[in-house]
Design an enzyme around this catalytic site. Structure first.
Site, PDB file in Angstrom:
ATOM      1  N   THR A  59       0.832  -1.206   0.000  1.00 11.94           N
ATOM      2  CA  THR A  59       0.000   0.000   0.000  1.00 11.94           C
ATOM      3  C   THR A  59       0.863   1.251   0.000  1.00 11.94           C
ATOM      4  O   THR A  59       0.474   2.280  -0.547  1.00 11.94           O
ATOM      5  CB  THR A  59      -0.922  -0.019   1.241  1.00 11.94           C
ATOM      6  OG1 THR A  59      -1.830  -1.106   1.085  1.00 11.94           O
ATOM      7  CG2 THR A  59      -1.706   1.252   1.391  1.00 11.94           C
ATOM      8  N   SER A 113       1.384  -7.425  -0.925  1.00  8.04           N
ATOM      9  CA  SER A 113       2.016  -8.487  -0.117  1.00  8.04           C
ATOM     10  C   SER A 113       1.063  -9.619   0.237  1.00  8.04           C
ATOM     11  O   SER A 113       1.504 -10.653   0.725  1.00  8.04           O
ATOM     12  CB  SER A 113       2.665  -7.911   1.139  1.00  8.04           C
ATOM     13  OG  SER A 113       1.751  -7.744   2.182  1.00  8.04           O
ATOM     14  N   THR A 150       1.550  -4.377   4.315  1.00  3.56           N
ATOM     15  CA  THR A 150       1.346  -4.706   5.728  1.00  3.56           C
ATOM     16  C   THR A 150       0.820  -6.132   5.945  1.00  3.56           C
ATOM     17  O   THR A 150       1.019  -6.705   7.008  1.00  3.56           O
ATOM     18  CB  THR A 150       0.337  -3.725   6.375  1.00  3.56           C
ATOM     19  OG1 THR A 150      -0.899  -3.794   5.660  1.00  3.56           O
ATOM     20  CG2 THR A 150       0.864  -2.299   6.388  1.00  3.56           C
ATOM     21  N   ASP A 151       0.158  -6.693   4.905  1.00 11.07           N
ATOM     22  CA  ASP A 151      -0.577  -7.940   5.132  1.00 11.07           C
ATOM     23  C   ASP A 151       0.292  -9.120   5.557  1.00 11.07           C
ATOM     24  O   ASP A 151      -0.100  -9.902   6.426  1.00 11.07           O
ATOM     25  CB  ASP A 151      -1.373  -8.319   3.869  1.00 11.07           C
ATOM     26  CG  ASP A 151      -2.563  -7.398   3.643  1.00 11.07           C
ATOM     27  OD1 ASP A 151      -2.927  -6.663   4.588  1.00 11.07           O
ATOM     28  OD2 ASP A 151      -3.129  -7.414   2.537  1.00 11.07           O
TER      29      ASP A 151
HETATM   30  N1  ASP Z   1      -2.687  -5.488   0.707  1.00  9.00           N
HETATM   31  C1  ASP Z   1      -1.651  -4.546   1.033  1.00  9.00           C
HETATM   32  C2  ASP Z   1      -0.337  -5.292   1.075  1.00  9.00           C
HETATM   33  O1  ASP Z   1      -0.137  -6.052   1.985  1.00  9.00           O
HETATM   34  C3  ASP Z   1      -1.951  -3.919   2.346  1.00  9.00           C
HETATM   35  C4  ASP Z   1      -0.950  -2.922   2.855  1.00  9.00           C
HETATM   36  O2  ASP Z   1       0.156  -2.801   2.383  1.00  9.00           O
HETATM   37  O3  ASP Z   1      -1.323  -2.199   3.818  1.00  9.00           O
HETATM   38  O4  ASP Z   1       0.476  -5.152   0.196  1.00  9.00           O
END
Ligand code: ASP
Length: 316
Positions: A14, A61, A94-95
């Protein structure tokens, strides 16, 4: 004082996301903006000393793959070995950040800082959190004595061992649970609460040549996570056994408890040679071992980290 280099590796997420509207914090596409573009909008980085950038991957991710992990570990080890490199910052979604953090700590056991950072809002947001997180990550990578794999988000430094994503939306989305964070970053300064992670936190080392060899191979040891819950049965375990699963992590209830039907299936799997590990689905605490345990516990690792750990042990 002349600074050494900080290497910034981009992997997507993200933090590199783009939305059609600046007021949209959730309807975006992750992994769109290149690492150099991300840095270009942070003027304060110009004062943060020399950096080397590399786009290792550009993915959401949630889609993290073993091939990207292998590639990333290779680049991390390559740059850590350079005497002109002080530390590494990695931008990541973050995932699955906590899984990558655990993987890199286990595989690279860095004596220099490797700082994963991220964002909960896309780069196009009215008030994006990525630039501040990146600056904070740089401060940690530059901090004298910093070492090991850590995650920096919302001004908080978490160890690879303890970090867990605990919120779907808030900017402060991570927690270190019972252990508490390593420290905070405040206006570019690190306030340390406890020691940097120790090398042994990656408890099952694996030779880098194995990692490199496996970069192109889809089939790392198959380790799946099953969960205990009301009405659980052994059906999923039975199905996985017929597919040749090599390891099973069970996200047990409470202090490692299991529905008797699921437990019976897991014991059968273990007897058939499948490695079985009992973690807990509780967010805090660990499964406390008892002398009569028939299934080993995860030694405090969450189910997703216990899975990485078991895969590495099977690889090793
Ligand atoms: N779906 C995104 C990822 O993990 C979520 C994020 O980065 O906050 O790449």
């Amino acid at each position: 004082m002349k600074h050494q280099n900080i290497v910034i590796l981009g992997t997507g997420g993200t933090i590199a996301g783009r939305a059609a509207s600046a007021s949209d914090n959730i309807g975006y596409t992750a992994a769109q903006v290149g690492i150099d573009q991300l840095l270009a909008v942070i003027p304060a980085l110009a004062d943060a000393g020399p950096v080397i950038t590399e786009q290792v991957a550009q993915i959401d991710s949630k889609d993290m793959s073993f091939a990207v992990w292998a590639q990333l570990a290779g680049r991390v080890n390559h740059f850590l070995a350079r005497p002109d490199v002080q530390g590494i910052v990695i931008t990541h979604g973050t995932d699955t950040l906590e899984e990558t953090a655990y993987f890199l700590q286990a595989v690279c056991k860095p004596a220099k800082p490797v700082v994963l950072t991220c964002a909960m809002r896309p780069a196009t947001a009215l008030v994006p959190d990525g630039p501040q997180n990146l600056l904070d990550a740089m401060a940690v990578a530059r901090h004298a004595g910093a070492k090991g794999v850590v995650a920096v988000c919302a001004g908080t430094i978490h160890s690879a061992l303890d970090v867990q994503k605990v919120h779907t939306y808030k900017l402060d989305a991570f927690s270190s649970g019972d252990a508490g964070p390593i420290g905070y970053v405040e206006e570019g300064f690190v306030r340390l609460l406890r020691n940097w992670p120790l090398a042994q936190e990656g408890r099952y080392p694996i030779a880098m040549k194995n990692i490199a060899t496996l970069a192109d191979i889809a089939d790392w040891p198959r380790v799946e996570i099953v969960m205990n819950h009301a009405g659980a049965s052994g059906a999923v375990v039975e199905a996985l056994l017929t597919q040749g699963v090599q390891g099973l992590v069970v996200a047990a209830t409470g202090n490692g408890t299991l529905h008797h039907a699921l437990e019976a299936a897991l014991l059968k799997a273990q007897a058939a040679g499948v490695k079985v590990v009992r973690a807990t689905r509780c967010l805090n605490g660990r499964v406390l071992p008892k002398p009569d345990d028939t299934l080993p516990d995860s030694k405090g690792l969450s189910p997703v980290k216990a899975r990485v750990d078991l895969m590495l042990r099977l690889l090793g």
